[in-house]
Design an enzyme around this catalytic site. Structure first.
Site, short mmCIF file in Angstrom:
data_model
loop_
_atom_site.label_atom_id
_atom_site.label_comp_id
_atom_site.label_asym_id
_atom_site.label_seq_id
_atom_site.Cartn_x
_atom_site.Cartn_y
_atom_site.Cartn_z
N HIS A 171 6.77 -8.36 37.74
CA HIS A 171 5.62 -9.08 37.18
C HIS A 171 6.08 -10.37 36.51
O HIS A 171 7.17 -10.44 35.96
CB HIS A 171 4.84 -8.22 36.19
CG HIS A 171 5.69 -7.60 35.13
ND1 HIS A 171 6.45 -6.49 35.33
CD2 HIS A 171 5.89 -7.96 33.84
CE1 HIS A 171 7.09 -6.17 34.23
NE2 HIS A 171 6.79 -7.07 33.30
N PHE A 172 5.22 -11.36 36.60
CA PHE A 172 5.42 -12.63 35.90
C PHE A 172 4.40 -12.69 34.77
O PHE A 172 3.22 -12.43 34.98
CB PHE A 172 5.18 -13.82 36.83
CG PHE A 172 6.23 -13.98 37.90
CD1 PHE A 172 6.21 -13.18 39.03
CD2 PHE A 172 7.22 -14.93 37.78
CE1 PHE A 172 7.17 -13.32 40.02
CE2 PHE A 172 8.18 -15.09 38.77
CZ PHE A 172 8.16 -14.28 39.88
N HIS A 173 4.87 -13.06 33.58
CA HIS A 173 3.97 -13.32 32.46
C HIS A 173 3.63 -14.82 32.44
O HIS A 173 4.54 -15.64 32.52
CB HIS A 173 4.66 -13.02 31.12
CG HIS A 173 5.14 -11.63 30.93
ND1 HIS A 173 4.51 -10.72 30.12
CD2 HIS A 173 6.24 -10.98 31.41
CE1 HIS A 173 5.17 -9.58 30.10
NE2 HIS A 173 6.24 -9.70 30.88
N ILE B 124 -2.31 -6.16 28.48
CA ILE B 124 -3.01 -5.28 27.52
C ILE B 124 -2.57 -5.56 26.08
O ILE B 124 -3.29 -5.22 25.13
CB ILE B 124 -2.74 -3.78 27.87
CG1 ILE B 124 -3.75 -2.86 27.19
CG2 ILE B 124 -1.36 -3.33 27.49
CD1 ILE B 124 -4.67 -2.22 28.15
N HIS C 185 14.81 -6.75 29.06
CA HIS C 185 13.49 -6.51 28.42
C HIS C 185 12.39 -6.12 29.39
O HIS C 185 11.22 -6.22 29.05
CB HIS C 185 13.06 -7.73 27.59
CG HIS C 185 14.12 -8.22 26.65
ND1 HIS C 185 14.50 -7.51 25.53
CD2 HIS C 185 14.92 -9.31 26.68
CE1 HIS C 185 15.47 -8.15 24.91
NE2 HIS C 185 15.75 -9.24 25.59
N GLN C 186 12.74 -5.65 30.59
CA GLN C 186 11.69 -5.15 31.48
C GLN C 186 11.28 -3.76 31.00
O GLN C 186 12.13 -2.89 30.79
CB GLN C 186 12.18 -5.06 32.94
CG GLN C 186 11.07 -4.63 33.91
CD GLN C 186 11.53 -4.62 35.38
OE1 GLN C 186 12.73 -4.72 35.67
NE2 GLN C 186 10.59 -4.49 36.28
N ASN D 203 11.01 -10.61 33.60
CA ASN D 203 12.13 -9.78 33.14
C ASN D 203 12.55 -8.79 34.24
O ASN D 203 11.69 -8.18 34.88
CB ASN D 203 11.72 -8.98 31.90
CG ASN D 203 11.31 -9.87 30.74
OD1 ASN D 203 11.87 -10.94 30.54
ND2 ASN D 203 10.33 -9.43 29.97
P1 5GP Z 1 7.86 -6.40 30.52
O1 5GP Z 1 8.53 -6.19 29.20
O2 5GP Z 1 8.11 -5.25 31.46
O3 5GP Z 1 8.19 -7.73 31.12
O4 5GP Z 1 6.31 -6.47 30.20
C1 5GP Z 1 5.41 -5.47 30.55
C2 5GP Z 1 4.04 -5.94 30.11
O5 5GP Z 1 3.07 -5.07 30.64
C3 5GP Z 1 3.84 -5.95 28.57
O6 5GP Z 1 3.49 -7.26 28.16
C4 5GP Z 1 2.71 -4.95 28.36
O7 5GP Z 1 1.82 -5.33 27.33
C5 5GP Z 1 2.04 -4.93 29.71
N1 5GP Z 1 1.37 -3.66 30.02
C6 5GP Z 1 1.91 -2.43 29.91
N2 5GP Z 1 1.02 -1.49 30.29
C7 5GP Z 1 -0.11 -2.16 30.66
C8 5GP Z 1 -1.37 -1.72 31.15
O8 5GP Z 1 -1.65 -0.53 31.32
N3 5GP Z 1 -2.27 -2.69 31.44
C9 5GP Z 1 -2.00 -4.01 31.26
N4 5GP Z 1 -2.97 -4.89 31.57
N5 5GP Z 1 -0.82 -4.45 30.80
C10 5GP Z 1 0.12 -3.54 30.49
#
Ligand code: 5GP
Length: 155
Positions: free
Chosen positions: A116-118, A48, A109-110, A103
């Site tokens: 999840h994997f980016h 998002i 930074h999670q 993360n």
């Molecule tokens: P983290 O920091 O946990 O590795 O990354 C979480 C990711 O989830 C962030 O890049 C954030 O933009 C994404 N994210 C958070 N909420 C939502 C959502 O409701 N929908 C989508 N598609 N992505 C989300």
């Protein structure tokens, strides 16, 4: 006093099973997403708040909090899906360079506590993931013991 959330399970595993996150709501279809890929064990969708266009998240349907909690079946499916998504992101964005980021826990930074994997296209030094990588030489005096302890801890 609270009853155990999932009797018989280790606390972290139980917490992972019980935790409702934004991603478990996306898996359940309660919150919409821009879906990129789905199979029995994996869902992938656009982030998002992308770091660059094409930034895609690949998640297991299993409600695991961190990577070490993922089952072998989900791990195998994630591995296959990651490669498929990476190929699609490359093909559609036309960007050859990309990072895969994963993360675990807030200190790393999670922000969403569902594994999840980016997959993040790296367009230039300015557009894509910035990495603060500060390596130091491996301590050769302790490396053999460290490696063998890690090897012994693998289940
Ligand atoms: P983290 O920091 O946990 O590795 O990354 C979480 C990711 O989830 C962030 O890049 C954030 O933009 C994404 N994210 C958070 N909420 C939502 C959502 O409701 N929908 C989508 N598609 N992505 C989300």
């Amino acid at each position: 006093m609270h009853a155990p959330v999932a009797p018989g399970l280790p606390l972290r595993q139980a917490r992972g099973i019980m935790a409702e996150t934004i991603f478990s709501k996306i898996i359940a279809g309660e919150i919409p997403c821009h879906k990129v890929y789905e199979d029995d064990h994996v869902l992938a969708f656009l982030d998002i708040a992308p770091i660059s266009p094409g930034h895609t998240l690949v998640i297991p349907k299993q409600p695991a909090r961190t990577l070490d909690e993922v089952s072998e079946q989900s791990a195998a499916a994630l591995g296959v899906a990651l490669v498929k998504v990476a190929r699609a992101v490359k093909a559609v964005t036309g960007v050859d360079a990309y990072n895969v980021l994963q993360n675990n826990e807030a200190a790393a930074h999670q922000a969403v506590f569902h594994v999840h994997f980016h997959v993040i296209p790296k367009r230039s030094n300015d557009v894509g993931l910035g990495v603060g990588w500060r390596p130091s030489p491996l301590d050769q005096s302790t490396a053999p013991e460290l490696a063998s302890r890690l090897a012994a801890a693998i289940e």
